[in-house]
Enzyme design. Structure first.
Site, PDB file in Angstrom:
ATOM      1  N   SER A  56       0.847  -1.198   0.000  1.00  0.00           N
ATOM      2  CA  SER A  56       0.000   0.000   0.000  1.00  0.00           C
ATOM      3  C   SER A  56       0.883   1.249   0.000  1.00  0.00           C
ATOM      4  O   SER A  56       0.382   2.342  -0.243  1.00  0.00           O
ATOM      5  CB  SER A  56      -0.933  -0.002   1.220  1.00  0.00           C
ATOM      6  OG  SER A  56      -0.203  -0.191   2.420  1.00  0.00           O
ATOM      7  N   GLU A 126      -0.176 -12.299  -1.823  1.00  0.00           N
ATOM      8  CA  GLU A 126      -1.613 -12.407  -2.108  1.00  0.00           C
ATOM      9  C   GLU A 126      -1.891 -13.663  -2.917  1.00  0.00           C
ATOM     10  O   GLU A 126      -1.068 -14.077  -3.728  1.00  0.00           O
ATOM     11  CB  GLU A 126      -2.089 -11.177  -2.907  1.00  0.00           C
ATOM     12  CG  GLU A 126      -2.010  -9.888  -2.115  1.00  0.00           C
ATOM     13  CD  GLU A 126      -2.519  -8.679  -2.903  1.00  0.00           C
ATOM     14  OE1 GLU A 126      -3.174  -8.852  -3.963  1.00  0.00           O
ATOM     15  OE2 GLU A 126      -2.267  -7.548  -2.440  1.00  0.00           O
ATOM     16  N   GLU A 193      -9.100  -9.562   3.598  1.00  0.00           N
ATOM     17  CA  GLU A 193      -9.453  -8.160   3.321  1.00  0.00           C
ATOM     18  C   GLU A 193     -10.843  -8.051   2.682  1.00  0.00           C
ATOM     19  O   GLU A 193     -11.214  -8.874   1.836  1.00  0.00           O
ATOM     20  CB  GLU A 193      -8.391  -7.529   2.390  1.00  0.00           C
ATOM     21  CG  GLU A 193      -8.717  -6.078   2.051  1.00  0.00           C
ATOM     22  CD  GLU A 193      -7.565  -5.294   1.430  1.00  0.00           C
ATOM     23  OE1 GLU A 193      -6.440  -5.817   1.350  1.00  0.00           O
ATOM     24  OE2 GLU A 193      -7.817  -4.143   1.028  1.00  0.00           O
TER      25      GLU A 193
HETATM   26  O1  KIV Z   1      -0.385  -3.390   1.515  1.00  0.00           O
HETATM   27  C1  KIV Z   1      -0.945  -3.357   2.616  1.00  0.00           C
HETATM   28  O2  KIV Z   1      -0.779  -2.413   3.394  1.00  0.00           O
HETATM   29  C2  KIV Z   1      -1.801  -4.476   2.963  1.00  0.00           C
HETATM   30  C3  KIV Z   1      -2.654  -4.321   4.174  1.00  0.00           C
HETATM   31  C4  KIV Z   1      -3.644  -3.270   4.001  1.00  0.00           C
HETATM   32  C5  KIV Z   1      -3.247  -5.607   4.587  1.00  0.00           C
HETATM   33  O3  KIV Z   1      -1.818  -5.455   2.283  1.00  0.00           O
END
Ligand code: KIV
Length: 278
Positions: A56, A126, A193
């Site tokens: 993220s 993932e 998620e």
């Molecule tokens: O990339 C991220 O921060 C995540 C979390 C939101 C679980 O995968």
């Protein structure tokens, strides 16, 4: 939580390990937040069990429109910074899109680089049943894996966008099947998620991996949020599942406005900020 001294890479450390996290199944919920930098890791470290250097960061830190542009070099640089900035929390680093999906061998090569070059405790990737063979391959070779099922941001192009998952029977069955496959393959934990509550609850009850929810209800074994959402530093959009605990963005804006006003009126710098020859 046991934080007994442990020997890690030849050096004593009091860090929470992935084994400690795995032992929390059904017990005290695991508190997890994202961190991308050393100063943020240092602030969060005393309070959370797990720091996730998530992909993220592409959106929250680099202004990208999705996580797909995040590279291996970016997660290694930021993962190492988070490890340097923390001393207690278990640090997990997210594997970027296209660095692990091709084959178990590709995944091992890139995950091993991440673990060796950052000092993190494990990696997150993932995927569901299609990634089970890779998870088994990595775990058997010494790389702890956290899975990620339900809404998977790296698959938004094939999933038709960022959609809540598990709304119909077919979808719910698929997520349950995926989580079970990753857990059986040896993942110590799985992020769920954007998933309907009763689906997350059933998964949590039926698998041995510790489930960490983000928009997946309090039935999970722990929770994770993006820190920038929690403190009001990312304002492009706020998902329904986010609880904002502070408005740091507003405080920064106010401080910058005061500073600019002081510079323009010559109120800053004052005599106390100047070097004068005595
Ligand atoms: O990339 C991220 O921060 C995540 C979390 C939101 C679980 O995968």
């Amino acid at each position: 939580m046991s934080t007994n001294s442990k020997v890690s890479a030849g050096k004593q450390t009091n860090r929470i390990t992935v084994t400690d996290i795995a032992a929390r199944k059904g017990g005290e919920p695991v508190a997890c937040l994202t961190a991308y930098t050393a100063p943020m890791a240092k602030i969060l470290d005393p309070h959370v069990d797990l720091l996730l250097m998530g992909d993220s960061l592409g959106m929250a830190l680099y202004g990208m429109s999705s996580t797909l542009g995040v590279t291996l070099d970016m997660v290694i640089a930021h993962g190492a910074a988070v490890v340097r900035g923390s001393e207690r929390a278990c640090v997990i680093v997210d594997m970027p899109f296209a660095t692990y999906q091709e084959s178990p061998a590709q995944a091992y090569r890139n995950c091993a680089r991440v673990v060796a070059e950052t000092g993190c405790a494990g990696i997150k990737l993932e995927g569901g049943e299609e990634m089970a063979e890779t998870v088994r391959f990595l775990v058997a070779r010494g790389i702890p894996v956290q899975g990620h099922v339900g809404l998977m941001p790296q698959s938004f192009n094939t999933a038709g966008g960022y959609r809540v998952q598990g709304k119909n029977q077919l979808e719910a069955a698929k997520i349950k099947f995926d989580a079970a496959a990753i857990s059986e393959a040896g993942a110590f934990s799985i992020v769920i998620e954007g998933t309907i509550e009763n689906v997350a609850a059933e998964i949590t009850k039926n698998i041995s991996a510790v489930t960490i929810g983000i928009g997946a209800s309090p039935t999970c074994d722990g929770q994770v949020l993006v820190t920038e959402d929690v403190i009001g530093l990312f304002t492009e959009f706020t998902p329904k599942f986010v609880k904002k605990y502070a408005d740091v963005g507003e405080a920064i804006g106010e401080a910058a406005a005061e500073y600019a006003k002081d510079v323009k009126s010559r109120a800053f710098p004052g005599p106390e900020h100047c070097y004068v020859k005595k």
